[in-house]
Every structure is written in C-alpha cells, then in structure tokens.
Design an enzyme around this catalytic site. Structure first.
Site, PDB file in Angstrom:
ATOM      1  N   ASP A 168       0.845  -1.141   0.148  1.00 22.90           N
ATOM      2  CA  ASP A 168      -0.060  -0.042   0.098  1.00 22.90           C
ATOM      3  C   ASP A 168       0.734   1.115  -0.061  1.00 22.90           C
ATOM      4  O   ASP A 168       2.063   1.192   0.309  1.00 22.90           O
ATOM      5  CB  ASP A 168      -0.966  -0.032   1.338  1.00 22.90           C
ATOM      6  CG  ASP A 168      -0.270   0.168   2.604  1.00 22.90           C
ATOM      7  OD1 ASP A 168       0.823  -0.459   2.752  1.00 22.90           O
ATOM      8  OD2 ASP A 168      -0.524   1.003   3.377  1.00 22.90           O
TER       9      ASP A 168
ATOM     10  N   GLU B 168       0.120  -1.119   5.713  1.00 20.36           N
ATOM     11  CA  GLU B 168       1.135  -0.696   6.432  1.00 20.36           C
ATOM     12  C   GLU B 168       1.200   0.723   7.075  1.00 20.36           C
ATOM     13  O   GLU B 168       1.563   1.273   8.106  1.00 20.36           O
ATOM     14  CB  GLU B 168       2.423  -1.021   6.106  1.00 20.36           C
ATOM     15  CG  GLU B 168       3.754  -0.773   7.018  1.00 20.36           C
ATOM     16  CD  GLU B 168       4.290   0.330   7.117  1.00 20.36           C
ATOM     17  OE1 GLU B 168       5.355   0.792   7.757  1.00 20.36           O
ATOM     18  OE2 GLU B 168       3.956   1.264   6.237  1.00 20.36           O
ATOM     19  N   GLU B 169       0.761   1.579   5.776  1.00 15.32           N
ATOM     20  CA  GLU B 169       0.823   3.049   5.979  1.00 15.32           C
ATOM     21  C   GLU B 169      -0.127   3.429   6.986  1.00 15.32           C
ATOM     22  O   GLU B 169      -0.210   4.848   7.329  1.00 15.32           O
ATOM     23  CB  GLU B 169       0.861   3.615   4.588  1.00 15.32           C
ATOM     24  CG  GLU B 169       1.867   3.428   3.561  1.00 15.32           C
ATOM     25  CD  GLU B 169       3.071   4.215   4.199  1.00 15.32           C
ATOM     26  OE1 GLU B 169       3.097   4.695   5.028  1.00 15.32           O
ATOM     27  OE2 GLU B 169       4.194   3.950   3.336  1.00 15.32           O
TER      28      GLU B 169
ATOM     29  N   HIS C 149       6.304  10.036   0.818  1.00 14.27           N
ATOM     30  CA  HIS C 149       4.932  10.315   1.141  1.00 14.27           C
ATOM     31  C   HIS C 149       4.611  11.967   0.463  1.00 14.27           C
ATOM     32  O   HIS C 149       3.700  12.658   1.145  1.00 14.27           O
ATOM     33  CB  HIS C 149       4.829  10.591   2.699  1.00 14.27           C
ATOM     34  CG  HIS C 149       4.657   9.244   3.297  1.00 14.27           C
ATOM     35  ND1 HIS C 149       4.040   9.168   4.719  1.00 14.27           N
ATOM     36  CD2 HIS C 149       5.139   8.132   2.963  1.00 14.27           C
ATOM     37  CE1 HIS C 149       4.222   7.874   5.177  1.00 14.27           C
ATOM     38  NE2 HIS C 149       4.989   7.435   4.170  1.00 14.27           N
TER      39      HIS C 149
END
Length: 412
Positions: A83, A178-179, A383
């Site tokens: 992800d 995970e994010e 990000h």
C-alpha cells in the site's frame, strides 16, 4: 549481475498501480484497489518459480524459496508492504527516469514549476552520476514500499536463476495497510514459519535499523457552548480558544520539526473546530519507554488542569498505544543484525546503523514473535511529490538480500 533495466521495469510496473490505503475504512485491505497489485504479485511470484505461493482473504501474500543445501539452516524472511500512504495521492503515478544525474535541479513539472532541488534536498548530491526515478510532481512515487517489493522479488528471481548461490529456506511476505498502521495486524507469523525476518522498508542506502519509536495516538475533544455572538457575554464558551490553550501548553520545541535522533515529540496532525466542538488529533513518539509514558501523562495532566480551571469537563482525551520499540525483542538475537551488517559490507556498502524515527511492520512483528530489523529500500522524501529513488540503491538492496541468504546458509 542484477539487471538495471529489469529493476526499472519491475519498479515502474508496481508504482503505476494505485494502492493508496484508507484509515477511515474498517476492511482489510482498507481499499479494494490494493487487490490489483496483490494479484499481480502472486502471479509474478509463481512465474519466477517460488513455492507455496498463497494469498489470504485479507490480501496477505506469502511464498517460499526452498533450501538448496543438505544441512539444517535457520529459516529467514523478507517483508514489504504494497500500500501507499493516504497523505498524498498515489493515483496516476507517472515516473520520470533521470539518467546520469548531474547534481543540478530536476524539473519535475514545468507547467506547475515544481522542482526537485539539491539546494533543499541535499541528499540528492549523494547520487550524482546515478539513475534516479522521480515523480512528475503531481503524485507521490510509491518507493515506500514498492522499492522493497521490487528488491525482494528481484533477489528471489536471481537466486532461483543462480543455484550455485547456497541458501536455506527463505520466506517472502507482502502486506496491505502498513501506511495506516495495520500492516502486521493480520499477519500469520506461525504460517510464515521464519525464525526471523527483515523488512525492506528503510530509506537511504546502508540504513540498518533495529530501534524504533514507541508510538501512541491521542484524540482530544473540546466542548464549548454556542449562543448568539451579540448576546454572548458570560455565556459563550469557544471550544477553539480552549483547544488553543491545550496546544500552547505542550512543549513547543518537542515537535517533529524541532527534533531529531532519539528525541521524542508530540505531533498535532489534524485540527477541526467550531465554537461548539473542536477535535485535535495527535501522535506521541519516543524511543525511551519511560519518556514515552511520561509524554502520555503530560497530556492527561493537562486535560485535568484545564477541566479544573473551567470548573467542568470541557476536554476529553483518549490515548491508544500503537506500537513499541522493537529493540527489546531484537537485542536478545543481535546476530540477525550482525548478519545484515556483514552482508552490506561484503557487497561494498557502509552500514548506517541508527534508530528509526517512525515504525515499520517489523516493530509489530517483533512483538508477535518474529524479530524483524529494517533494511534500506533506497527511496527518499517519502509520502510526497518530491519522492525519488536511485536505481543503483535498489540494485544494492537486492544484492544485500541475496548475501544475507548466503551468509545464513553458512550457519548450522
């Protein structure tokens, strides 16, 4: 040799699939589009010759590279997540490939004048002369953590094609979400069957990490009273002003923008307010468990003080632990860090052993019985629109994985 063009092709193929996760969802994976890449990865693992390739109802992927030695060896694993963060859009990623980077500004998007500059991101200068993959300035790239997936699959493919490299059983695991802090929540450690593992989820080439933050989230709800502003004297209570008192009462310099290394922080990442109601959302981070507990106590004490000051409960606070420092679980088995360090040295990389100012799936997995240090995947500026990854770093990470497998096979 690991093929540069194969690494680029594989990585670009992954990042152009949108896999953004969603913290507001209660499903696993949190977004249906994560299945798109998950299914591609399953097919690819089968195609390169991995054994026992599985994907469960929550999109957790596992596979095995069987041992090619005739003695018992530890079973090791490599884990990455597919992800991407909801902090910035991962839809319609258009990677740009910069050959032989000259050390100057990179124009990501001429129409919007978005520039990736070494004047601001000086790490760029570490990669002068190398091949960089960047965004087009309108999306993130997704090297976090599709670089890790690229490296793991490329390493497995290389080991299969080169059976003269000896290794024990090697497990591969790819996770969703995970994010948003859920990557390990439904990971079946027993099914995975490794003695220890490594997450390929670090940044700069050479990073090797077995310490991370202790982490908690805090939701602060402030209650006010709304009345007509023309007749509000002695009646109106503006929740936004009380929220401001709360914010300003926390240590101003103990925030992400003022801390580094082992220094912890309070991070206000969301504020939504009106006169009647204001909601503050914080994350609390510290490497030291005692300091971590003290930070939570500071917020609880401040809540009580403000409620006492106003003579009623104007503030409610809910604090939930998220994950803990993996150091406690890794230090008793430090040979797993030593192996990774030696692998880096043998492929010509200077190890950079430091604490993670964040967390990985590995921090949670370590507390679930799978000690799991973190190794660089090579990307920078995760990000956001300035994210990039040097191709040479991905190649070196792939070599490190292969060398770890080789060194572990020597342990009887």
């Amino acid at each position: 040799m690991i093929s540069k063009q194969d690494i680029i092709k594989r990585f670009v193929g992954y990042v152009t699939v949108d896999t953004e996760s969603d913290p507001e969802s209660d499903t696993t994976p949190s977004t249906a589009k994560q299945w798109d890449l998950a299914n591609i990865l399953v097919d690819e693992l089968k195609a390169i010759g991995m054994s026992d390739v599985t994907i469960d109802e929550n999109a957790y992927i596992m596979a095995t590279l069987p041992s090619n030695v005739d003695h018992d060896t530890p079973t090791i694993g490599f884990i990455s997540h597919f992800d991407t963060t909801p902090d910035f859009t991962g839809a319609n990623v258009k990677p740009q490939i910069i050959e032989s980077y000259d050390g100057k500004d990179i124009m990501l998007n001429e129409a919007e004048n978005i520039v990736l500059s070494p004047d601001y991101f000086d790490d760029l200068l570490l990669y002068k002369g190398q091949t960089l993959i960047t965004t087009d300035g309108t999306t993130l790239l997704g090297a976090d953590d599709k670089a890790g997936i690229t490296e793991i699959i490329s390493a497995m493919e290389y080991l299969i094609a080169n059976p003269q490299i000896k290794h024990g059983d090697v497990k591969v695991g790819f996770t969703p979400d995970e994010e948003i802090g859920r990557g390990a929540h439904k990971f079946d450690v027993k099914k995975f069957g490794a003695d220890w593992a490594y997450t390929m989820d670090g940044s700069q080439i050479g990073e090797l990490e077995y310490e991370n933050f202790n982490a908690a989230g805090a939701v602060v709800t402030v209650k006010g009273k709304i009345v007509h502003p023309g007749y509000a004297k002695g009646k109106m209570v503006n929740s936004m002003y009380i929220a401001t008192e709360f914010i300003n009462s926390l240590p101003r310099m103990e925030t992400p923008e003022h801390t580094e290394g082992y220094e912890g922080f309070f991070h206000l990442y969301s504020i939504k307010g009106e006169v009647e109601d204001t909601k503050l959302e914080y994350i609390i981070r510290d490497h030291d468990l005692g300091h971590f507990e003290a930070r939570k106590e500071v917020m609880l004490k401040l809540t009580n003080e403000l409620n006492s000051q106003y003579g009623r409960e104007v503030i409610e606070i809910e604090i939930k632990d998220q994950y803990f420092n993996m150091k406690e679980k890794v230090e008793p088995v430090m040979h797993i860090v030593d192996i990774a360090e030696e692998a880096m040295k043998q492929v010509g990389i200077k190890p950079l052993i430091k604490a993670i100012r964040g967390g990985t799936d590995g921090s949670q997995l370590s507390y679930m019985g799978l000690p799991c240090p973190n190794i660089f995947a090579g990307g920078h500026n995760f990000h956001g629109r300035y994210e990039y990854v040097p191709v040479e770093s991905m190649i070196k990470a792939t070599e490190v994985i292969c060398k770890i497998c080789e060194l572990t096979a020597e342990q009887k």
